[in-house]
Design a protein around this motif. Structure first.
Motif, PDB file in Angstrom:
ATOM      1  N   SER A   1       0.863  -1.188   0.000  1.00 23.89           N
ATOM      2  CA  SER A   1       0.000   0.000   0.000  1.00 23.89           C
ATOM      3  C   SER A   1       0.890   1.225   0.000  1.00 23.89           C
ATOM      4  O   SER A   1       2.030   1.181   0.483  1.00 23.89           O
ATOM      5  CB  SER A   1      -0.902   0.014   1.239  1.00 23.89           C
TER       6      SER A   1
ATOM      7  N   GLY B   1      -0.131   3.912   1.538  1.00 21.24           N
ATOM      8  CA  GLY B   1      -0.580   4.691   2.678  1.00 21.24           C
ATOM      9  C   GLY B   1      -0.430   3.943   3.981  1.00 21.24           C
ATOM     10  O   GLY B   1      -0.567   2.713   4.043  1.00 21.24           O
ATOM     11  N   LEU B   2      -0.133   4.688   5.072  1.00 21.72           N
ATOM     12  CA  LEU B   2       0.002   4.108   6.402  1.00 21.72           C
ATOM     13  C   LEU B   2      -0.716   5.005   7.383  1.00 21.72           C
ATOM     14  O   LEU B   2      -0.558   6.238   7.350  1.00 21.72           O
ATOM     15  CB  LEU B   2       1.481   3.996   6.777  1.00 21.72           C
TER      16      LEU B   2
ATOM     17  N   ARG C   1       3.057   8.590  -1.824  1.00 21.99           N
ATOM     18  CA  ARG C   1       2.924   7.958  -0.512  1.00 21.99           C
ATOM     19  C   ARG C   1       2.375   8.938   0.527  1.00 21.99           C
ATOM     20  O   ARG C   1       2.661  10.154   0.466  1.00 21.99           O
ATOM     21  CB  ARG C   1       4.277   7.410  -0.052  1.00 21.99           C
TER      22      ARG C   1
ATOM     23  N   SER D   1      -5.485   3.073   3.575  1.00 22.83           N
ATOM     24  CA  SER D   1      -4.128   2.897   4.093  1.00 22.83           C
ATOM     25  C   SER D   1      -4.081   1.682   5.012  1.00 22.83           C
ATOM     26  O   SER D   1      -5.101   1.219   5.514  1.00 22.83           O
ATOM     27  CB  SER D   1      -3.701   4.146   4.879  1.00 22.83           C
TER      28      SER D   1
END
Length: 462
Positions: free
Chosen positions: A158, A160-161, A257, A283
């Motif tokens: 992914s 996203g976090l 990102r 995310s």
């Protein structure tokens, strides 16, 4: 009003006049000692283009002004001259002779700029918040691995976090570490690091200044990495949420990102539109739990080594046992203990540690959250029910947040227990306390208010 232009290459008088006006606009808002020590030594350089460049005596001076005073200076400069940006510089280091080995490269750039509306500048990342300084273990291992995977560009599946935790558990550290690592191997990366409150305020300022298109371009097409902290602040701010949704769509389409932080997972955040919750939920969401005992010991051991002090293992274990759920408070306790030993000449042993923590525990039992709430209401000339009500006026929110911060500092009540006293949920209390803690170093008047309230309560500063 000054009208700088690119052709204005040498106007020392105008720069000096503008700098003096900027200092005057602070209107006694700074402590005289801070003013004389940190601001008076700054020297304005001739205006060039849309920059007011201030020369600091050295790199240490630059770092301190950047961290403590730059946001306040930029705010006042924007009021005097919206088209100018503030830039801080330090003298270039003198060239060393060939016989001397060159020093290691400093992690911070020599010149540091505040973000301007049309483009992203070097982000204001804490130089200590890198992966090498993060102690991973039980409670935060997955978050550490996920952040490193995102920064390294693989393994997370992914772009996203979303890091979830209470205060003092390391989510800001990991967020900024992502930025540091990516900038380390891709220095040209355009990084935006800010809180959701900053995002909101910048958007409002852009709309009022008729620069909305520049604001959109800055984040949608002029950003390669977005680091956005404390997204719960966006609750109820519909227009800001809409703009963030469009921004996240643009970043996702471009494969950029993003890292978010919050007190709860996206689906649990109240006051957010379904469209924004959906984007945030794309995310990988990772919670950060309080570190286990062994990790807490390693955190303290690392800090003691960085401070150059030998701390007996039994002292580190004692602190780790007594302060289990807040890394920031754990580190603060160690710093206070080392300072006590150094200043008094007493041995840094279990006896001193027990004494210091015993005094802390006694102080935490001295007042109750309800007593703090009522005293703050009295000092500010309002009824207690106003602090527990729904008012979001600044004249009420500021005392309420100060009261909640005092409860956290001077009682052993949990965030949830404090929330019950103020008719708020635990996440709102965490956010309010964090807002006060973040602003104390850059708002001397706020620090003075807090100290006065502590004096009225009969407790020392924490």
């Amino acid at each position: 009003m000054l009208e700088p232009s690119p052709s204005a290459s040498a106007r020392p008088a105008e720069a000096e006049i503008l700098w003096r006006k900027l200092l005057s606009s602070l209107d006694g808002g700074l402590d005289p000692q801070d003013y004389g020590l940190w601001l008076e030594p700054l020297q304005p350089k001739p205006l060039r283009g849309n920059r007011l460049v201030l020369l600091c005596p050295n790199q240490l001076h630059l770092n301190t002004v950047q961290q403590r005073f730059a946001p306040l200076l930029q705010q006042h400069l924007a009021e005097l001259h919206p088209d100018l940006e503030l830039v801080l510089e330090s003298p270039r280091p003198a060239a060393r002779r060939a016989s001397q080995p060159p020093p290691p490269a400093a992690p911070a750039p020599r010149q540091m700029e505040l973000p301007r509306m049309g483009a992203l500048q070097m982000p204001r990342l804490n130089q200590r918040y890198v992966f090498d300084n993060f102690v991973a273990g039980g409670g935060n291992e997955f978050a550490f691995a996920a952040a490193k995977a995102l920064a390294g560009g693989g393994g997370l599946f992914s772009n996203g976090l979303f890091l979830v935790s209470g205060t003092g558990l390391g989510k800001s550290h990991l967020t900024q570490a992502v930025g540091h690592q990516i900038l380390g191997y891709m220095p040209q990366t355009r990084v935006a690091y800010l809180t959701a409150e900053d995002f909101t305020n910048q958007m409002i300022a852009a709309i009022r200044g008729k620069r909305a298109d520049q604001f959109k371009q800055r984040f949608r097409t002029g950003c390669d990495l977005l680091l956005l902290e404390e997204v719960q602040f966006l609750a109820g701010k519909d227009k800001t949420q809409d703009e963030l949704v469009y921004t996240l769509d643009a970043l996702a389409d471009a494969g950029k990102r993003v890292v978010f932080t919050g007190r709860m997972a996206p689906a649990q955040l109240q006051g957010l539109a379904p469209a924004l919750v959906s984007r945030l939920a794309d995310s990988v969401t990772v919670g950060i739990e309080p570190p286990d005992f062994a990790t807490r010991v390693r955190i303290l051991k690392r800090q003691a080594a960085q401070e150059g002090m030998a701390v007996p293992p039994e002292v580190l274990e004692f602190l780790s046992q007594e302060i289990p759920d807040d890394v920031r408070r754990l580190r603060s306790a160690l710093v206070g203990l080392m300072a006590r030993a150094s200043l008094t000449g007493r041995p840094l042993d279990l006896g001193l540690a027990a004494e210091v923590l015993g005094q802390l525990a006694s102080r935490l039992r001295r007042v109750s959250p309800a007593q703090i709430r009522d005293l703050v209401a009295t000092v500010y000339g309002m009824e207690s029910k106003l602090l527990t009500g729904k008012s979001r006026k600044k004249a009420v929110v500021r005392p309420r947040n100060l009261a909640m911060c005092l409860c956290r500092r001077h009682t052993d009540a949990s965030f949830a227990a404090i929330g019950q006293v103020f008719n708020r949920n635990h996440a709102t209390v965490m956010y309010g306390v964090d807002q006060i803690e973040r602003k104390l170093e850059i708002e001397p008047k706020l620090a003075a208010e807090l100290a006065f309230l502590e004096q009225r309560l009969g407790v020392s500063g924490g």
